[in-house]
Design an enzyme around this catalytic site. Structure first.
Site, PDB file in Angstrom:
ATOM      1  N   ASN A 181      -8.925 -12.520  -1.095  1.00 60.85           N
ATOM      2  CA  ASN A 181      -9.329 -12.826  -2.253  1.00 60.85           C
ATOM      3  C   ASN A 181      -9.134 -14.150  -2.901  1.00 60.85           C
ATOM      4  O   ASN A 181      -9.237 -14.400  -4.102  1.00 60.85           O
ATOM      5  CB  ASN A 181      -8.599 -11.764  -3.334  1.00 60.85           C
ATOM      6  CG  ASN A 181      -8.604 -10.345  -3.069  1.00 60.85           C
ATOM      7  OD1 ASN A 181      -9.624  -9.877  -2.999  1.00 60.85           O
ATOM      8  ND2 ASN A 181      -7.563  -9.652  -2.771  1.00 60.85           N
TER       9      ASN A 181
ATOM     10  N   GLY B  56     -17.081   4.246  -2.480  1.00 60.79           N
ATOM     11  CA  GLY B  56     -17.531   5.566  -2.499  1.00 60.79           C
ATOM     12  C   GLY B  56     -18.695   5.720  -3.306  1.00 60.79           C
ATOM     13  O   GLY B  56     -19.472   6.718  -3.260  1.00 60.79           O
ATOM     14  N   ARG B  57     -18.809   4.810  -4.156  1.00 66.68           N
ATOM     15  CA  ARG B  57     -19.911   4.850  -5.431  1.00 66.68           C
ATOM     16  C   ARG B  57     -21.476   4.631  -4.953  1.00 66.68           C
ATOM     17  O   ARG B  57     -22.370   5.219  -5.407  1.00 66.68           O
ATOM     18  CB  ARG B  57     -19.715   3.669  -6.301  1.00 66.68           C
ATOM     19  CG  ARG B  57     -18.548   3.995  -7.175  1.00 66.68           C
ATOM     20  CD  ARG B  57     -18.346   2.901  -8.223  1.00 66.68           C
ATOM     21  NE  ARG B  57     -17.903   1.553  -7.586  1.00 66.68           N
ATOM     22  CZ  ARG B  57     -18.484   0.280  -7.697  1.00 66.68           C
ATOM     23  NH1 ARG B  57     -19.446   0.459  -8.767  1.00 66.68           N
ATOM     24  NH2 ARG B  57     -18.032  -0.616  -7.238  1.00 66.68           N
TER      25      ARG B  57
ATOM     26  N   TYR C 128       1.008  -1.215  -0.097  1.00 60.87           N
ATOM     27  CA  TYR C 128       0.151  -0.078   0.070  1.00 60.87           C
ATOM     28  C   TYR C 128       1.191   1.182   0.052  1.00 60.87           C
ATOM     29  O   TYR C 128       1.978   1.209   0.775  1.00 60.87           O
ATOM     30  CB  TYR C 128      -0.957   0.035   1.222  1.00 60.87           C
ATOM     31  CG  TYR C 128      -1.976  -0.898   0.971  1.00 60.87           C
ATOM     32  CD1 TYR C 128      -2.670  -1.573  -0.002  1.00 60.87           C
ATOM     33  CD2 TYR C 128      -2.812  -1.219   2.440  1.00 60.87           C
ATOM     34  CE1 TYR C 128      -3.514  -2.547   0.025  1.00 60.87           C
ATOM     35  CE2 TYR C 128      -3.606  -2.135   2.459  1.00 60.87           C
ATOM     36  CZ  TYR C 128      -4.183  -2.959   1.202  1.00 60.87           C
ATOM     37  OH  TYR C 128      -5.306  -3.718   1.146  1.00 60.87           O
TER      38      TYR C 128
ATOM     39  N   GLY D 277     -10.280   8.392   6.566  1.00 62.37           N
ATOM     40  CA  GLY D 277      -9.295   9.001   7.483  1.00 62.37           C
ATOM     41  C   GLY D 277      -9.892  10.190   8.519  1.00 62.37           C
ATOM     42  O   GLY D 277      -9.410  10.924   9.108  1.00 62.37           O
TER      43      GLY D 277
END
Length: 290
Positions: free
Chosen positions: A152, A208-209, A46, A256
Site C-alpha cells: 500500500n 467478490g464483487r 490477520y 479456500g
C-alpha cells in the site's frame, strides 16, 4: 528457500472463516502446489492475530510441506485486540525493534526458519526509513528473511525507503483490479516496472464483487460478452486482465476452495489482445480513454 516465483499467490487472511481442520488446510496447500501456486501470503494481524498460528498448525500436521512453499508475511499495523491488550489505539509501528520482533514471532507461529518475504503492511506517518533499513539488515544477516517489500505504498513513500536500502525492494502489494484501477495511473505500477519491483494485487476480484457485477452495467456487459467469446468465466477474465500488464502483477487469491483456485489458475493460459484489455479498462472506468 528459493526466490518467490509463483505467479499466483494464495492469501491466507480468511483462514479463520474457512472453518477447516488443520489437515484440510494442509490438503489445500498440497493442491495449490499441484497447480503451480507455491507462495502463501499472511500477516501478523490477520484473523485477529491468529492467522499465522492457524496456518502453522496446518504445516505442523504435514511437515514435508515447509520445504516446498514460500511464505510472505507483513507487519507494522497494531490493532486494538484482546490478543494485544497493550494496544490502546490502532496505530502503526515500523520501529526497528518491532519489525524484528514481528518477523521472529511470525516464524515461530508458523514453525519456519525463513520468510521468503517480509512486507511493511502500510506506510507509517512516523516511518523512520533508517530504522526500517536497520531491521531489514538484521533480519537478512540472521537468515530470517530472504527479501523485503512494502504494501500500500505510494511511489514517493517507496522511494524514500528504497533510498536507505542497499538492495532493491522486491514487492509492493497494492489494491488493483477491474474495480480499482487507480494504481494504473498514480505512478505505482510505473514505478514497479521501472525498478523491476513485483506488484502484488490484493483483492484482485474486488472482494467478490466482480462476480456479482450486474450484466446491465458497462463492465458487466463486456465481461459477459468477452467471457462468452473466449469461453471463460468473469473471474478468469479479471485475473487474465491483471496478468496482461507488463509490470508482472502477481494476483493474491483469497479462496479456500481448491476447485475455484484451479479455475483461477487456468486464467494464466488466457491471452487477451490489446483491444480486449482496453475494452475491459474502459468499461471498468465507465468512460472512453482520453
Amino acid at each position: 528457500m528459493s526466490t518467490a516465483n509463483s505467479r499466483l499467490i494464495l492469501g491466507i487472511w480468511r483462514i479463520a472463516d474457512w472453518q477447516m481442520r488443520s489437515s484440510q488446510v494442509a490438503d489445500l496447500v498440497e493442491g495449490c502446489l499441484d497447480i503451480g501456486i507455491d507462495t502463501f501470503d499472511l500477516a501478523d494481524i490477520y484473523a485477529d492475530y491468529r492467522c499465522e498460528a492457524l496456518f502453522g498448525e496446518a504445516l505442523a500436521s504435514r511437515p514435508a510441506l515447509k520445504s516446498r512453499i514460500k511464505l510472505i508475511s507483513k507487519c507494522g499495523i497494531a490493532l486494538v485486540s484482546p490478543n494485544r491488550p497493550q494496544h490502546r489505539v490502532k496505530h502503526y509501528n515500523t520501529s526497528s525493534a518491532h519489525i524484528v520482533a514481528s518477523a521472529e514471532h511470525s516464524l515461530a507461529q508458523m514453525g519456519g526458519e525463513q520468510l521468503e518475504m517480509l512486507l511493511i503492511h502500510r506506510p507509517d506517518p512516523l516511518m523512520d526509513a533508517d530504522e526500517i533499513a536497520e531491521a531489514f539488515f538484521q533480519l537478512k544477516q540472521a537468515g530470517k528473511v530472504a527479501q523485503f517489500g512494502v504494501s500500500n505504498f505510494l511511489p514517493h513513500q517507496l522511494e524514500l525507503l528504497q533510498s536507505r536500502l542497499d538492495e532493491p525492494l522486491a514487492a509492493n502489494q497494492v489494491e488493483v483490479s477491474l474495480l480499482h484501477t487507480d494504481t494504473l495511473f498514480d505512478g505505482t505500477l510505473d514505478q514497479c516496472q521501472r525498478l523491476r519491483i513485483k506488484p502484488q494485487a490484493w483483492s484482485p476480484l474486488g472482494g467478490g464483487r466482480l462476480s456479482a457485477e450486474p450484466v446491465e452495467t458497462p463492465l458487466g456487459q463486456v465481461l459477459t460478452r468477452l467471457g462468452a467469446e473466449l469461453g471463460v468465466s468473469r473471474e478468469q477474465l479479471a485475473i487474465a486482465w491483471l496478468l496482461r500488464h507488463p509490470a508482472g502483477i502477481q494476483p493474491v487469491l483469497g479462496s479456500g476452495k481448491l476447485d475455484r483456485l484451479q479455475q483461477l489458475a487456468a486464467a494464466q493460459e488466457i491471452v487477451l489482445d490489446r483491444q480486449q484489455w482496453f475494452e475491459l479498462l474502459e468499461a471498468a472506468m465507465g468512460r472512453p480513454m482520453p
